[in-house]
Write an enzyme that holds these catalytic residues in place. Structure first.
Site, short mmCIF file in Angstrom:
data_model
loop_
_atom_site.label_atom_id
_atom_site.label_comp_id
_atom_site.label_asym_id
_atom_site.label_seq_id
_atom_site.Cartn_x
_atom_site.Cartn_y
_atom_site.Cartn_z
N GLU A 49 0.83 -1.35 0.00
CA GLU A 49 -0.14 -0.16 -0.10
C GLU A 49 0.68 1.16 0.18
OE1 GLU A 49 -3.93 2.15 1.99
OE2 GLU A 49 -3.17 0.21 2.88
N CYS A 244 -6.45 1.18 2.05
CA CYS A 244 -7.20 2.29 2.10
C CYS A 244 -7.43 3.36 0.94
CB CYS A 244 -7.36 3.08 3.45
SG CYS A 244 -7.86 2.33 5.02
N ASN A 375 -12.05 -3.05 -0.43
CA ASN A 375 -11.10 -3.23 0.58
C ASN A 375 -11.67 -2.89 1.86
OD1 ASN A 375 -8.34 -3.13 1.72
ND2 ASN A 375 -8.90 -1.01 2.33
N GLU A 376 -11.78 -3.76 2.86
CA GLU A 376 -12.05 -3.66 4.22
C GLU A 376 -13.47 -2.90 4.38
OE1 GLU A 376 -8.66 -3.23 7.61
OE2 GLU A 376 -9.47 -1.35 6.95
#
Length: 659
Positions: A49, A244, A375-376
């Site tokens: 990331e 994120c 994502n998440e």
């Protein structure tokens, strides 16, 4: 219950009864001929990331910050020197004429103003003596007459490298020019100066400076030392681009893969969502130029022999920030992006997006097998969008495995909802995340022992033991966090029929520009080093094996915390080796014997690798990168029994031939 008694009982539970006496030798059994679960080649991988300046200012080797003047403040990172008059330095905006890269710099040069522009780099520029540096820029000018003097300056403003460039030609079209020169000295935090001489007006854009020692020597490529640390791990997969940043603070700042491919000057820069996320580490100069884009990510995976695992936005911004949603009736462009990405990765050169890939220099498909949707993300709104993505992708590409989010935590209402509904959907892979204290990892080694053996597989997509607490500036990559993760990973490995992928997170951090700790690999402008956590990951991924075999204690059950010892065993059918991974979480040395059944005999010697140190709080650093590193030795074996003295607070890997 009195506080002292409660604390004592808690410590016993947390340490897995590690205070049992280690004076008596413990004996365990390995059934080397009882092949259980096959181990997926993707079992151990890496998660990338762009956080902590992991891309720009990190693995992407560009030294110029704000090279195209597209930051919120157009001259951020630049300083102007000289006797300039009003209008001698102007930032112009082409707006509709170039929506991807609208701004450029106009410099009015004359003999009186002696103008220079100086770029500070990403917390300075790491410069190496004797190395070639490649400078390039885009320009246009009404008529010739300007000369550029290029200078690398060290911390004392001494020139440690220089070159010259004279833009040629004239007119309204943009041209590109390059020049190379060698550095004469090393500097940790250098800067780059462009001094103008002559008479004329010149427009500048995409001002760039790269070291020549990039990975595989690719012009405009990646830092070779950082990539080498990844290659040395031999990871089974690489997940990208996050994290994120896939979601973005809002949908306008989400990651859009199509804007990260093609010519660099056409890649649209955006602010990095970690720019101002944390009040304790504001980073207003943190942007994404996408010099490291989806093509480069796929190429990196190809280089290091890892399966690519891209993650795409599912129409949801970060739910911790704006929680902005795309209405369901406007979701189709997001779904089409996923379908187009698969074609970009796997399509032949005659397909629309396969042709784009080929034109970028990779006619051969990247052989994408997996794709993450969201994502998440969590909640019914995620499930609603996921079902639409899943149907569209599976209808066109039924063999693509989809990775689905189980939210932010390994338990609780969010997790329970998603875990239940994803299993009803017969999801391919469920992505579980856990950032917890070291004690949690020891207590949860058996987490997957009772998971269903059929149905969705598990991706332990983000995990890291937190020495202090989540989002704490005091988190350390110390020995304690590393061996707690190593213990937890014995449980992942033992359950390889359920868990098919795992990756530590985050991956990279710059020592002068981090937002989050802990992180697996730390860098400054000249060096990169692996943490104890890195070496745990590397020892697992380079000793992966092909099949799990039983490793049992005296009660004929899995070895989970007996006397503070956690262990797993695999065999590698390709090399005919038995591989034991053993973690001693006790503060005392433990004498243990491992009786190997199901082999004709064992050799007289075997290779043992041990990761340990004097104190649980020991860490590696730029000044001491080898404070906690594995040590390799050979041990003697008698018969079919391997006797080991397991160092206190250690992680050991034994490889032995089966004869």
């Amino acid at each position: 219950m009195k506080k002292s008694v409660y604390l004592f009982c808690s410590i016993l539970l947390i340490c897995g009864l590690s205070f049992q006496s280690s004076e008596a030798q413990q004996s365990f059994t390995v059934k080397a001929n009882q092949l259980k679960a096959p181990i997926s080649p993707t079992m151990w991988g890496v998660f990338f990331e762009d956080i902590n300046m992991g891309a720009d200012g990190g693995i992407y080797a560009e030294l110029i910050k704000n090279r195209s003047f597209e930051f919120y403040k157009p001259l951020m990172g630049w300083a102007v020197e000289g006797k300039k008059s009003e209008g001698d330095i102007l930032v112009l905006n082409r707006q509709g004429a170039n929506t991807s890269n609208p701004r450029f710099l106009r410099v009015n040069v004359n003999e009186a103003n002696n103008i220079s522009i100086i770029n500070e780099g990403f917390r300075g520029m790491g410069i190496k003596a004797g190395l070639r540096y490649d400078f390039s820029f885009m320009y246009r000018q009404a008529k010739p007459g300007v000369k550029l003097y290029l200078e690398l300056l060290n911390e004392k403003n001494e020139v440690i490298g220089k070159g010259e460039s004279i833009p040629s030609g004239s007119g309204s079209n943009w041209d590109k020019q390059s020049v190379s020169f060698n550095a004469t000295a090393t500097a940790q935090k250098a800067k780059f100066k462009i001094r103008f001489e002559g008479n004329g007006v010149v427009d500048l854009d995409m001002i760039s400076l790269f070291p020549s020692d990039t990975w595989k020597g690719r012009p405009g490529g990646m830092r070779s030392d950082m990539v080498q640390l990844l290659a040395d791990m031999k990871p089974g997969f690489i997940r990208f681009p996050g994290g994120c940043i896939v979601e973005g603070h809002d949908l306008a700042t989400r990651y859009q893969w199509k804007k990260t491919i093609g010519p660099l000057e056409n890649r649209e820069l955006i602010v990095n969502r970690w720019n101002t996320e944390f009040a304790h580490r504001p980073t207003p100069d943190y942007y994404q130029t996408f010099g490291l884009g989806f093509f480069e990510y796929f190429q990196l995976a190809d280089d290091i022999g890892a399966e690519p695992l891209p993650i795409l936005n599912c129409g949801m911004a970060c739910q911790f920030n704006t929680a902005e949603l795309v209405p369901i009736d406007q979701l189709q462009p997001y779904v089409q992006d996923a379908l187009d990405l698969i074609e970009f990765a796997n399509g032949d050169v005659n397909s629309t997006w396969g042709r784009v890939r080929a034109e970028m220099g990779h006619p051969k498909p990247f052989n994408l097998k997996m794709l993450g949707v969201g994502n998440e993300n969590w909640g019914p709104q995620y499930l609603e969008r996921l079902k639409i993505f899943t149907k569209a992708i599976k209808d066109k590409y039924p063999n693509i495995k989809l990775v689905n989010s189980s939210g932010t935590d390994p338990d609780g209402d969010r997790f329970n909802l998603l875990n239940t509904e994803l299993r009803k959907m017969n999801a391919d892979i469920i992505d579980e995340h856990y950032y917890r204290k070291p004690e949690w990892f020891l207590q949860n080694v058996s987490r997957y022992d009772n998971y269903p053996r059929n149905g969705p597989k598990i991706f332990a997509g983000e995990y890291a033991a937190q020495s202090d607490k989540i989002v704490s500036v005091n988190n350390k990559n110390n020995l304690q966090t590393a061996i707690s993760e190593a213990a937890f990973m014995t449980g992942l490995e033992r359950n390889a029929d359920v868990v098919i992928m795992a990756s530590y997170a985050p991956l990279f951090a710059h020592v002068d520009a981090w937002q989050w700790t802990p992180d697996m690999i730390w860098v400054d402008n000249l060096q990169a080093y692996g943490t104890p956590n890195y070496f745990v990951q590397k020892l697992y991924s380079t000793n992966i094996g092909t099949h799990v075999v039983p490793l049992l204690n005296n009660n004929k059950t899995a070895l989970i915390g007996d006397g503070g010892i956690f262990a797993s065993s695999v065999v590698d059918k390709k090399t005919n080796e038995l591989i034991l991974k053993i973690v001693n979480t006790s503060d005392k040395e433990a004498e243990s014997s491992f009786n190997v059944e199901g082999v004709n005999k064992l050799p007289s010697k075997a290779n043992l690798t041990v990761l340990t140190s004097n104190n649980l709080g020991d860490v590696n650093s730029i000044s001491k990168p080898s404070e906690v590193v594995p040590n390799e030795t050979q041990i003697a074996i008698k018969g079919k029994t391997v006797k080991l003295k397991l160092a206190a607070n250690s992680f050991s890997v034994l490889r032995v031939k089966m004869l």
